[in-house]
Write an enzyme that holds these catalytic residues in place. Structure first.
Site: not given
Ligand SMILES: O=C(O)[C@H](O)COP(=O)(O)O
Ligand SMILES: [Mn+2]
Ligand SMILES: [Mn+2]
Length: 577
Positions: A33, A86, A145, A175-176, A211, A291-293, A366, A435, A439, A476-477, A506
């Site tokens: 990552d 991600s 997000h 973070r972003d 966040r 974004r979901a997560d 992750k 990753d 961050h 992934d990036h 990123h």
């Molecule tokens: O949610 C996060 O931690 C960042 O905004 C993006 O990081 P990720 O895409 O690697 O999860």
């Molecule tokens: Mn990632």
């Molecule tokens: Mn990230």
């Protein structure tokens, strides 16, 4: 991309055999990552770190190492100025197809006005006459997000469609986007809300917080994060009270250790000290992240009647809609403003139909990346008899620069056991360090994290060697390969004292992909064409390595098998081939 029902009918699940690549080898799939490729530089933590395993893949077998795109339109984002992330990265890796992603779908729905005609908006609209509309989400232009310009359009559109009282609950980013940028984003929002007030809409910021400390936890790592947000957003309770969001963010940032990602929760109160916008019965709520997560946990708290993750104290009767539906399997939330990309026919589903036994593992932060995102934002298994997903608990409550090795070795050891067990055909992991530590903006820690990630790759590759298997190592990036804010010419920006500002986000860089292992046919190598290929081409590669042709609707494979059983690199140079 629109749903393609014709696929259901016409395309069989059974995959054709690959003409040259055989079956039956264990395939280890490693996703590093936040591991992009960039020239050596003091701020390229990957190049500074000691990474002998990844170096050997690159230098040892040039026909089996290349770069692929991991950002922008290659992964379904609106433009090539959008960095990868991600969600879109793992979606592309797992699905083998490029889908217009949430960011783009929301842009289109807002631009056409269709967002206001959909079921989700009509549902929340029923609360506008007597209730308040609450908008909760990440306030930045990171585009990972959420995006502030989408929030601005939604505020305007919602007020034009009847919302009379609006409360925004902000989550600051850092973070972003660069740390410290929260102040400017709050200023922009406050000015928009003031304009709405001039038009007679009672619109204010009601609460906020950073966040990573408030609301945006993921994969159930730490419910306390969501609770802190709930207390502020729903109950109107927080340790800090201010009369405006701007005052809040400016004051909280005066603490020398302050960081936008971790600002403590606050509520905005009136002159009498009463919170201006707790969520009450009869209100409407929209979580405006696409974004979901990092929205699923709050969505559960807002939607589920039965809930035991923390004491909600009060469970308001609201009309709730997500910007998107965040989980296609759980159908969560049940109401949403924009239909998510229907990511269909993922490689995981195909391979399950073709008898491939899969093990997937990462640590909590992750875990959903190599399972949920990989499978097109679906939780659960395609075939529980063939799949096993294992999660290593992440450290809780510490920034990852304090534990930069994270659980890389533990994840790799699990993968090793799975590879050696003989129970699986595919063993897939995500190694998070580049990753997660990247961050934090902490260079030294990120260097340690990258070394740990490289050690984890070695453990997995050694196990693959032992069983005569095949590996695919990719990412992934980008993130850890560029850790400094740069000017247009690419030079680090320095302030008057010569200090640089860490880049926590990123990047737009491509990522490496390497294939090899004793089980890989000796003539297998990367094609020289398709120089624009990206993450979505990887699924076809993996199918090939399992001995199958990829379906026609997938992005093409990057592998060819030469008949001359010859690879130019001398085997002496190759640690892994
Ligand atoms: O949610 C996060 O931690 C960042 O905004 C993006 O990081 P990720 O895409 O690697 O999860
Ligand atoms: Mn990632
Ligand atoms: Mn990230």
């Amino acid at each position: 991309m629109a749903r393609r029902p014709e696929l259901e009918e016409a395309t069989p699940w059974k995959l054709a055999d690959h003409p040259r690549l055989g079956k039956g080898k264990v395939v280890g799939v490693v996703v590093l990552d936040g591991w992009g490729e960039a020239p050596p530089d003091p701020f390229n933590c990957i190049r500074v770190a000691d990474t002998p395993t990844m170096d050997a893949l690159k230098k040892g077998a040039p026909e089996r190492w290349r770069l692929i795109k991991a950002h922008g339109t290659a992964v379904g984002l609106p433009t090539d100025d959008d960095m990868g992330n991600s969600e879109v990265g793992h979606n592309a890796l797992g699905a083998g197809q490029i889908y217009a992603q949430g960011a783009k779908l929301v842009d289109l729905a807002l631009a056409s006005g269709k967002i206001y005609e959909g079921e989700g908006f009509k549902y929340i609209q029923q609360s506008f006459e007597t209730g308040t509309l609450h908008l909760i989400g990440l306030l930045s232009d990171g585009g990972v997000h959420s995006r502030i310009d989408q929030l601005q359009l939604l505020l305007k559109g919602a007020s034009e469609h009847g919302a009379k009282r609006i409360r925004v609950h902000i989550l600051t980013d850092g973070r972003d986007v660069l740390d410290g940028s929260s102040v400017a984003f709050v200023e922009t929002l406050e000015s928009d809300l003031a304009k709405l007030r001039e038009k007679g809409v009672d619109a204010r910021v009601a609460s906020g917080g950073g966040r990573m400390y408030v609301t945006m936890d993921r994969y159930e790592n730490d419910w306390q994060v969501v609770k802190r947000g709930w207390d502020a957003q729903v109950l109107g309770e927080a340790p800090h009270k201010f009369q405006s969001a701007l005052e809040a963010v400016k004051t909280l940032r005066e603490d020398p250790k302050a960081n936008d990602q971790y600002l403590p929760p606050f509520v905005v109160v009136d002159e009498t000290g009463k919170p201006v916008g707790p969520i009450m019965d009869g209100d409407a709520v929209v979580t405006f992240n696409f974004r979901a997560d990092r929205m699923v946990m709050l969505a559960k708290a807002l939607e589920y009647e039965t809930f035991d993750k923390f004491d909600r104290v009060r469970f308001p009767k609201i009309r709730y809609a997500g910007m998107l539906q965040y989980d296609g399997e759980l159908k969560l939330p049940s109401h949403y403003l924009v239909a998510p990309p229907e990511i269909e026919r993922t490689s995981g589903e195909y391979l399950a139909h073709n008898g491939i036994r899969t093990y997937a593992c990462s640590e909590t932060v992750k875990f959903g990346h190599v399972t949920f995102f990989w499978n097109g934002n679906r939780s659960g298994y395609f075939n529980p008899n063939l799949e096993k997903y294992e999660e290593i608990p992440s450290d809780i409550g510490i920034p990852f620069n304090e534990q930069p090795k994270m659980k890389a070795v533990e994840v790799a050891d699990k993968a090793k056991d799975a590879i050696l067990s003989g129970k699986y055909d595919q063993v897939r992991v995500n190694i998070p360090n580049g990753d997660m530590v990247g961050h934090t903006g902490d260079l030294e820690a990120t260097i340690i994290g990258c070394k740990a990630a490289d050690e984890a790759v070695k453990i997995i590759l050694d196990a693959i060697e032992q069983v005569g298997g095949i590996f695919v190592v990719t990412a992934d990036h980008g993130n850890a390969e560029d850790m400094v804010k740069r000017d247009k010419s690419g030079k680090p920006v320095r302030d008057k004292d010569g200090n640089v500002q860490p880049l926590t986000s990123h990047t737009l860089n491509p990522v490496p992909i390497a294939i090899g292992g004793p089980g890989l046919a000796s003539g297998a190598r990367f094609r020289k064409d398709l120089t624009d290929a990206g993450l979505a081409n990887v699924a076809a590669i993996i199918m090939n390595l399992h001995g199958f042709e990829a379906p026609d609707h997938y992005e093409p494979t990057l592998i060819e098998v030469s008949t001359a059983q010859y690879l130019s690199a001398s085997s002496a140079d190759r640690t892994y081939q």
